[in-house]
Design a protein around this motif. Structure first.
Motif, mmCIF file in Angstrom:
data_model
loop_
_atom_site.group_PDB
_atom_site.id
_atom_site.type_symbol
_atom_site.label_atom_id
_atom_site.label_comp_id
_atom_site.label_asym_id
_atom_site.label_seq_id
_atom_site.Cartn_x
_atom_site.Cartn_y
_atom_site.Cartn_z
ATOM 1 N N ALA A 194 0.834 -1.201 0.000
ATOM 2 C CA ALA A 194 0.000 0.000 0.000
ATOM 3 C C ALA A 194 0.868 1.249 0.000
ATOM 4 N N ALA A 195 0.428 2.239 -0.796
ATOM 5 C CA ALA A 195 1.150 3.503 -0.829
ATOM 6 C C ALA A 195 0.908 4.242 0.476
ATOM 7 N N PRO A 196 1.876 4.967 0.950
ATOM 8 C CA PRO A 196 1.665 5.713 2.201
ATOM 9 C C PRO A 196 0.555 6.730 2.045
ATOM 10 N N ALA A 197 -0.299 6.825 3.058
ATOM 11 C CA ALA A 197 -1.430 7.750 2.997
ATOM 12 C C ALA A 197 -0.933 9.189 3.033
ATOM 13 N N ALA A 198 -1.668 10.043 2.312
ATOM 14 C CA ALA A 198 -1.312 11.462 2.320
ATOM 15 C C ALA A 198 -1.518 12.014 3.719
ATOM 16 N N PRO A 199 -0.626 12.863 4.176
ATOM 17 C CA PRO A 199 -0.770 13.404 5.534
ATOM 18 C C PRO A 199 -2.064 14.178 5.669
ATOM 19 N N ALA A 200 -2.778 13.917 6.740
ATOM 20 C CA ALA A 200 -4.043 14.598 6.989
ATOM 21 C C ALA A 200 -3.825 15.741 7.965
ATOM 22 N N GLY A 201 -4.703 16.721 7.920
ATOM 23 C CA GLY A 201 -4.606 17.830 8.847
ATOM 24 C C GLY A 201 -5.084 17.410 10.223
#
Length: 443
Positions: A194-201
């Motif tokens: 799995a690709a790393p999740a985009a950083p969330a606020g």
């Protein structure tokens, strides 16, 4: 058996909506085509029509309910000989809705929870069928039930109801045909990491904690605001934007526009600078056809006609209604159509086909005094032209003399997956030439 009336999908991307208003009440007799309710999507308020005849036995979802999932039972329709007792005897099924806020706070200061509905909906119709390619087949609950009883394959039946929906009449005279055997499922492929999740606020609670002790008003997001936030965040993160900027001298256009408007006074038409920009973009897309394209996941679709979207600000968000075939329409036709689309956009009365599609968009903030800005590409468009205001500036003429001209700054945001730098430069040059030589657009 009572028939469930389901929350409709009023656009290809609709997953949930707000049941804004019921136009019928329990006990009313309805026929196919009668208006049942007003449904709010993320973009518009649309009327929902009945596809079968009968009597409204029970209303399961009250008006004002938000977040009603597509295919949730919202009411029950009774056929001849059925009564409300048949509804009460049916197995219970909980509709997926978010109840409207009552405005009364609970002990923690939040909205008080609405009581669970006590009315039990009718027994569910067979699940919504899908075609061989996985796309959904639209059919009324009664049609699905009749098809299941007769062993009919709904994928082989053409619907005569609204938007091609299969209704009772379509299946009553149909005969069963053998269904194609399902192909065995392919062996599952080895899962890729799995690709790393985009950083969330930070979370809502974390943000609220930062401002603990400060006065503020919490503004609830409506469907449109949520959609704008999600889609533009995704667009900015996933589309490789690049930007091209040009200044455009408007003096010739302003003079030509004034002359045309004098001649058009008798017809009640007044052309705006934006009308010329729409026409200039449409013709430029024809001059540089490789740029008249959209991104389609694993391919590019090169369009033939110039369908230009124009951003219209409304309370709480914006619409981008599309002017189809803008390259072949006259300036006066474009002006009249744009005014109509903008008016209905502000009233949230546009149909989905009027704000979906197009290959290129225009966002004009010049009337707000903005000199220049960068716009976000609205997928699947390949680009968007951000237009600033016309300002008097000193410029050097072709003869080397210094003069004063009305200059408008534009920035073209481009999807690099579709348009490369040189191609984008050619498109923007064509737009500039059209606006600086406006009579050419009438040739």
């Amino acid at each position: 058996m009572p028939t469930e009336i389901l929350m409709p999908a009023l656009s290809p991307t609709m997953e949930e909506g707000t049941l804004a208003k019921w136009l019928v009440k329990e006990g009313d007799t309805v026929a196919s085509g009668d208006l049942l309710a007003e449904i709010e999507t993320d973009k518009a308020t649309m009327e929902f029509e009945a596809v079968d005849e009968g009597v409204i036995g029970k209303i399961l979802v009250p008006e004002g309910s938000e977040g009603v999932k597509v295919n949730t039972a919202i009411a029950v329709l009774l056929a001849d000989g059925e009564s409300a007792d048949d509804v009460d005897a049916a197995p219970a099924a909980k509709p997926e809705v978010s109840a409207p806020e009552t405005g009364v706070g609970n002990d923690n200061g939040g909205p008080k929870e609405a009581p669970a509905p006590t009315t039990a909906p009718a027994s569910p119709a067979p699940a919504a069928p899908a075609a061989a390619d996985g796309s959904r087949i639209f059919a009324s609950p009664l049609a699905r039930r009749i098809a299941a009883d007769k062993g009919l394959d709904l994928a082989a039946i053409s619907g005569s109801g609204p938007r091609g929906r299969i209704v009772k009449a379509d299946v009553e005279g149909a005969t069963a045909a053998p269904k194609a055997e399902a192909q065995p499922a392919a062996a599952p492929a080895t899962a890729a990491p799995a690709a790393p999740a985009a950083p969330a606020g930070p979370s809502a609670d974390a943000v609220a904690k930062m401002y603990e002790g400060r006065d503020y008003e919490e503004v609830k997001l409506d469907g449109m605001r949520k959609t704008i936030a999600a889609r533009l965040s995704e667009a900015k993160q996933t589309i490789p934007h690049f930007y091209l900027r040009r200044d455009i001298q408007l003096d010739a256009l302003l003079k030509f526009r004034g002359e045309l408007n004098k001649q058009l006074e008798g017809r009640g038409v007044k052309l705006s600078v934006n009308d010329f920009i729409i026409k200039a973009v449409a013709l430029a897309l024809q001059s540089v056809p490789e740029a008249n394209a959209v991104w389609a996941g694993d391919r590019v679709l090169q369009m033939k006609a110039s369908d230009v979207a124009v951003a219209v600000a409304i309370e709480g968000g914006l619409f981008t209604p599309v002017l189809q075939d803008a390259d072949i329409k006259s300036l006066s036709s474009l002006s009249t159509e744009m005014k109509d689309l903008a008016t209905r956009a502000r009233d949230r009365k546009l149909a989905p086909h009027e704000y979906q599609g197009g290959s290129f968009a225009i966002s004009n903030l010049g009337m707000f005094g903005i000199d220049n800005f960068d716009a976000i590409v609205n997928p699947p468009h390949a680009g968007i032209l951000a237009v600033g205001s016309g300002v008097k500036k000193p410029v050097v003429g072709a003869d080397g003399e210094l003069k004063v001209a009305t200059v408008m700054s534009v920035t073209m945001s481009v999807d690099h997956r579709v348009i490369d730098g040189a191609l984008g430069a050619n498109l923007l040059t064509a737009i500039v030439e059209n606006l600086e030589n406006p009579m050419v657009m009438l040739a």
